[in-house]
Design a protein around this motif. Structure first.
Motif, PDB file in Angstrom:
ATOM      1  N   ASN A 184     -10.091   5.103  48.430  1.00  0.00           N
ATOM      2  CA  ASN A 184     -10.627   6.367  47.900  1.00  0.00           C
ATOM      3  C   ASN A 184      -9.812   7.525  48.456  1.00  0.00           C
ATOM      4  O   ASN A 184     -10.139   8.098  49.492  1.00  0.00           O
ATOM      5  CB  ASN A 184     -12.101   6.511  48.276  1.00  0.00           C
ATOM      6  CG  ASN A 184     -12.918   5.319  47.801  1.00  0.00           C
ATOM      7  OD1 ASN A 184     -12.867   4.957  46.642  1.00  0.00           O
ATOM      8  ND2 ASN A 184     -13.664   4.711  48.723  1.00  0.00           N
ATOM      9  N   THR A 185      -8.752   7.840  47.786  1.00  0.00           N
ATOM     10  CA  THR A 185      -7.866   8.920  48.238  1.00  0.00           C
ATOM     11  C   THR A 185      -8.120  10.237  47.530  1.00  0.00           C
ATOM     12  O   THR A 185      -7.637  11.273  47.981  1.00  0.00           O
ATOM     13  CB  THR A 185      -6.396   8.510  48.026  1.00  0.00           C
ATOM     14  OG1 THR A 185      -6.197   8.204  46.628  1.00  0.00           O
ATOM     15  CG2 THR A 185      -6.054   7.291  48.867  1.00  0.00           C
ATOM     16  N   ASN A 186      -8.854  10.223  46.412  1.00  0.00           N
ATOM     17  CA  ASN A 186      -9.096  11.432  45.637  1.00  0.00           C
ATOM     18  C   ASN A 186     -10.348  12.125  46.166  1.00  0.00           C
ATOM     19  O   ASN A 186     -11.473  11.851  45.729  1.00  0.00           O
ATOM     20  CB  ASN A 186      -9.259  11.082  44.157  1.00  0.00           C
ATOM     21  CG  ASN A 186      -9.254  12.320  43.274  1.00  0.00           C
ATOM     22  OD1 ASN A 186      -9.085  13.436  43.755  1.00  0.00           O
ATOM     23  ND2 ASN A 186      -9.445  12.125  41.987  1.00  0.00           N
ATOM     24  N   PHE A 219     -26.049  15.064  40.442  1.00  0.00           N
ATOM     25  CA  PHE A 219     -25.760  14.087  39.393  1.00  0.00           C
ATOM     26  C   PHE A 219     -24.285  13.672  39.384  1.00  0.00           C
ATOM     27  O   PHE A 219     -23.990  12.471  39.299  1.00  0.00           O
ATOM     28  CB  PHE A 219     -26.174  14.652  38.037  1.00  0.00           C
ATOM     29  CG  PHE A 219     -26.366  13.600  36.986  1.00  0.00           C
ATOM     30  CD1 PHE A 219     -27.579  12.950  36.848  1.00  0.00           C
ATOM     31  CD2 PHE A 219     -25.338  13.246  36.139  1.00  0.00           C
ATOM     32  CE1 PHE A 219     -27.764  11.971  35.886  1.00  0.00           C
ATOM     33  CE2 PHE A 219     -25.498  12.272  35.180  1.00  0.00           C
ATOM     34  CZ  PHE A 219     -26.722  11.628  35.053  1.00  0.00           C
ATOM     35  N   PRO A 220     -23.318  14.598  39.464  1.00  0.00           N
ATOM     36  CA  PRO A 220     -21.914  14.152  39.534  1.00  0.00           C
ATOM     37  C   PRO A 220     -21.612  13.290  40.758  1.00  0.00           C
ATOM     38  O   PRO A 220     -20.829  12.330  40.665  1.00  0.00           O
ATOM     39  CB  PRO A 220     -21.125  15.460  39.567  1.00  0.00           C
ATOM     40  CG  PRO A 220     -22.005  16.458  38.916  1.00  0.00           C
ATOM     41  CD  PRO A 220     -23.389  16.065  39.315  1.00  0.00           C
ATOM     42  N   ARG A 240     -12.956  14.682  43.917  1.00  0.00           N
ATOM     43  CA  ARG A 240     -14.146  14.272  43.181  1.00  0.00           C
ATOM     44  C   ARG A 240     -15.428  14.575  43.946  1.00  0.00           C
ATOM     45  O   ARG A 240     -16.492  14.719  43.350  1.00  0.00           O
ATOM     46  CB  ARG A 240     -14.075  12.772  42.878  1.00  0.00           C
ATOM     47  CG  ARG A 240     -12.987  12.393  41.886  1.00  0.00           C
ATOM     48  CD  ARG A 240     -12.983  10.901  41.633  1.00  0.00           C
ATOM     49  NE  ARG A 240     -12.718  10.144  42.851  1.00  0.00           N
ATOM     50  CZ  ARG A 240     -12.696   8.817  42.910  1.00  0.00           C
ATOM     51  NH1 ARG A 240     -12.937   8.099  41.817  1.00  0.00           N
ATOM     52  NH2 ARG A 240     -12.445   8.206  44.045  1.00  0.00           N
ATOM     53  N   ILE A 241     -15.340  14.671  45.260  1.00  0.00           N
ATOM     54  CA  ILE A 241     -16.503  15.071  46.060  1.00  0.00           C
ATOM     55  C   ILE A 241     -16.491  16.559  46.343  1.00  0.00           C
ATOM     56  O   ILE A 241     -17.534  17.230  46.298  1.00  0.00           O
ATOM     57  CB  ILE A 241     -16.531  14.280  47.383  1.00  0.00           C
ATOM     58  CG1 ILE A 241     -16.758  12.795  47.117  1.00  0.00           C
ATOM     59  CG2 ILE A 241     -17.626  14.793  48.303  1.00  0.00           C
ATOM     60  CD1 ILE A 241     -16.816  11.952  48.372  1.00  0.00           C
ATOM     61  N   LEU A 242     -15.329  17.117  46.614  1.00  0.00           N
ATOM     62  CA  LEU A 242     -15.230  18.525  46.990  1.00  0.00           C
ATOM     63  C   LEU A 242     -15.668  19.449  45.855  1.00  0.00           C
ATOM     64  O   LEU A 242     -16.372  20.441  46.084  1.00  0.00           O
ATOM     65  CB  LEU A 242     -13.795  18.845  47.411  1.00  0.00           C
ATOM     66  CG  LEU A 242     -13.542  20.261  47.937  1.00  0.00           C
ATOM     67  CD1 LEU A 242     -14.371  20.518  49.180  1.00  0.00           C
ATOM     68  CD2 LEU A 242     -12.061  20.471  48.225  1.00  0.00           C
ATOM     69  N   LEU A 243     -15.287  19.133  44.613  1.00  0.00           N
ATOM     70  CA  LEU A 243     -15.643  19.999  43.489  1.00  0.00           C
ATOM     71  C   LEU A 243     -17.149  20.070  43.255  1.00  0.00           C
ATOM     72  O   LEU A 243     -17.707  21.175  43.144  1.00  0.00           O
ATOM     73  CB  LEU A 243     -14.915  19.527  42.226  1.00  0.00           C
ATOM     74  CG  LEU A 243     -15.187  20.340  40.958  1.00  0.00           C
ATOM     75  CD1 LEU A 243     -14.739  21.782  41.148  1.00  0.00           C
ATOM     76  CD2 LEU A 243     -14.498  19.714  39.752  1.00  0.00           C
TER      77      LEU A 243
END
Length: 534
Positions: free
Chosen positions: A99-101, A181-182, A104-107
């Motif tokens: 999990n390098t991206n 939800f995201p 997807r959590i920061l946004l």
């Protein structure tokens, strides 16, 4: 009166008042009443009626509401725990090779702090006055925790808090849709990718992933809990407590769970073009459901003309901005169906919104689940078991008789040690026909869990549920037809409510057993080392 003053006055007859004493010292404008409406500075001649003034008591004192204070405290703790856990997950993913991206959590974590103040400023502009006070309270992460703390203080300080209580419910729902939800979808995406890593549904890889990502499991649980609570607080504010708890909560829980499963498979396994197509269709169905709920829109007029609905209903037209937000939120979960005007709900037929929205979501996501099982999920399932073990055997005697001969063996108490370098692996493969059959059974089972609560919520919109003594009911009966129509439900509605209540009870039992069982099993796996690491 002194003599010097009497000398200055003109002579008058005895008993007659002087002209000065007859003068009215109070001017006419001093006794005139003015309103803050039109013509505030204009003279009112008394021909027109005076406009009533709206009195607002900003310092209304109430009783201390400890339950509300406790609720705001718990929600604040949930918001704080959610953002802290996801920051910890993001910190762990920095050193993970898979999990390098981290974007997807920061946004999603930053979206509420950016979206809520912007929506607050836009709302103030639609009201005709630009205000940044509310927006500043919503900037501080985790938004809207400051509003909850303000309401916590006001609940204990006995100060009026109705307006901010409505604002915090709306803000909580928006925060859950933008962040919770995201993040649930991101978590489910990582689980699905890890399970299908070796081109088979591997339970060992699932165990390994959930053991190595304990914080991710806890953060996903908190996000799902926050999403359900936010949807419940927004939709069921004016609903009676029995209906809200026994019908509204299971309805929202089952719908959110169903859509989370469907969206997770959609975003994890399908291409971008199919994702855009499915989201576009669901947004169109959600927008149609919002338009159908009003009798004054084109869709509402067409519905009434087709089905011959001649009922009159005094409803307030929903603004374009509110309709757009309800349409966007309806893609994720049913919102705005209870007719709460102050919360931005639709004020027409809320059952049409639930019906059309649920039909669109169930149709699209059931197709997504069925297609994913047939085309993307492998047909083979594998599980690993530990072979190395130690067996403690008690004393025993073994006797064998054959052809008139007898053999006996006396075994003392002993230990049997079975050692293996690798765990045992069992694989099960399905045929194409069984795969297609499974693709029909899984969506059908999920739909049967959602359908009873959906139908029961449609039937009970605008109705409360309580027991009433028959003797008192007979004494309070009004002979007017309008009172009878508003007081009692029709026989068809009552029978349908009982029927779907029985179906909902069975669905609730299955849903509760399945959810608790899966959650307990996953919680146990987070504390048991997987076989590959032993």
């Amino acid at each position: 009166m002194e003599k010097s003053d009497e000398a200055m006055l003109p002579p008058t007859e005895k008993g007659e008042k002087s002209k000065i004493e007859n003068l009215h010292l109070d001017p006419e404008w001093l006794n005139r009443k003015y309103s803050r409406g039109r013509g505030y500075w204009a003279d009112n001649q008394g021909d027109d009626e005076e406009e009533p003034t709206k009195k607002i008591d900003l310092g209304t004192r109430r009783r201390r509401d400890y339950w509300s204070a406790l609720g705001h405290l718990l929600i604040s703790l949930i918001l704080l725990a959610e953002i802290v856990l996801w920051i910890q997950v993001m910190h762990y993913w920095r050193y993970s090779p898979r999990n390098t991206n981290l974007f997807r959590i920061l946004l999603p974590v930053l979206l509420p702090c950016l979206g809520l103040p912007l929506l607050a400023v836009i709302h103030s502009l639609t009201r005709g006055r630009l205000s940044f006070k509310l927006g500043l309270l919503l900037v501080v992460p985790p938004s809207p925790i400051l509003l909850h703390l303000v309401l916590l203080y006001r609940s204990l300080a006995r100060v009026d808090r109705d307006r901010k209580a409505r604002i915090v419910r709306i803000s909580g729902l928006i925060q859950a849709c933008l962040m919770s939800f995201p993040l649930i979808l991101v978590s489910c995406h990582t689980v699905i990718v890890s399970i299908l890593e070796k081109n088979s549904v591997d339970a060992g890889l699932f165990h390994k992933h959930i053991y190595e990502n304990k914080l991710q499991f806890a953060a996903t649980t908190i996000s799902f809990l926050n999403l359900v609570i936010a949807a419940y607080r927004y939709n069921e504010r004016l609903t009676g407590r029995p209906v809200a708890i026994l019908v509204g909560f299971p309805f929202l829980f089952s719908n959110i769970l169903f859509r989370a499963i469907g969206f997770s498979l959609l975003f994890s396994l399908f291409e971008s073009s199919w994702i855009a197509l499915c989201l576009g269709i669901m947004f169109g169905m959600s927008a149609i459901s919002v338009q159908l709920s009003s009798n004054y829109t084109l869709c509402g007029k067409m519905f009434r003309a087709i089905f011959g609905d001649q009922s009159e209903n005094d409803e307030k037209k929903c603004s374009i901005f509110s309709s757009l937000l309800l349409s966007i939120g309806g893609v994720l979960l049913p919102v705005g169906y209870a007719g709460d005007e102050k919360m931005g709900h639709v004020t027409g037929r809320g059952w049409r919104l639930i019906l059309v929205n649920s039909i669109g979501a169930i149709a699209i996501l059931s197709t997504v689940i069925s297609t994913a099982i047939v085309q993307y999920v492998p047909n083979s399932f594998s599980v690993k078991a530990l072979v190395s073990t130690i067996l403690e055997m008690n004393e025993m005697e073994l006797a064998i008789k054959t052809n008139g001969k007898e053999f006996s063996i006396a075994m003392p108490k002993h230990l049997i040690n079975i050692a293996a370098d690798d765990p045992m692996k069992a694989t099960f493969s399905m045929s194409k026909h069984e795969d297609i059959l499974l693709s029909y059974l899984v969506p059908t089972f999920l739909c049967l869990l959602v359908l009873p609560f959906t139908m029961l919520r449609i039937i009970l919109i605008g109705w409360d549920c309580r027991m009433e003594r028959q003797m008192n009911a007979q004494l309070n009966i009004d002979s007017s037809p309008s009172h009878q129509q508003n007081r009692y439900a029709s026989h068809g509605r009552s029978c349908c409510a009982v029927l779907w209540s029985i179906s909902s009870l069975m669905a609730f039992t299955s849903l509760t057993t399945l959810t608790i069982g899966i959650y307990v099993a996953c919680s146990a796996l987070t504390h048991i080392k997987p076989l590959e690491t032993i």
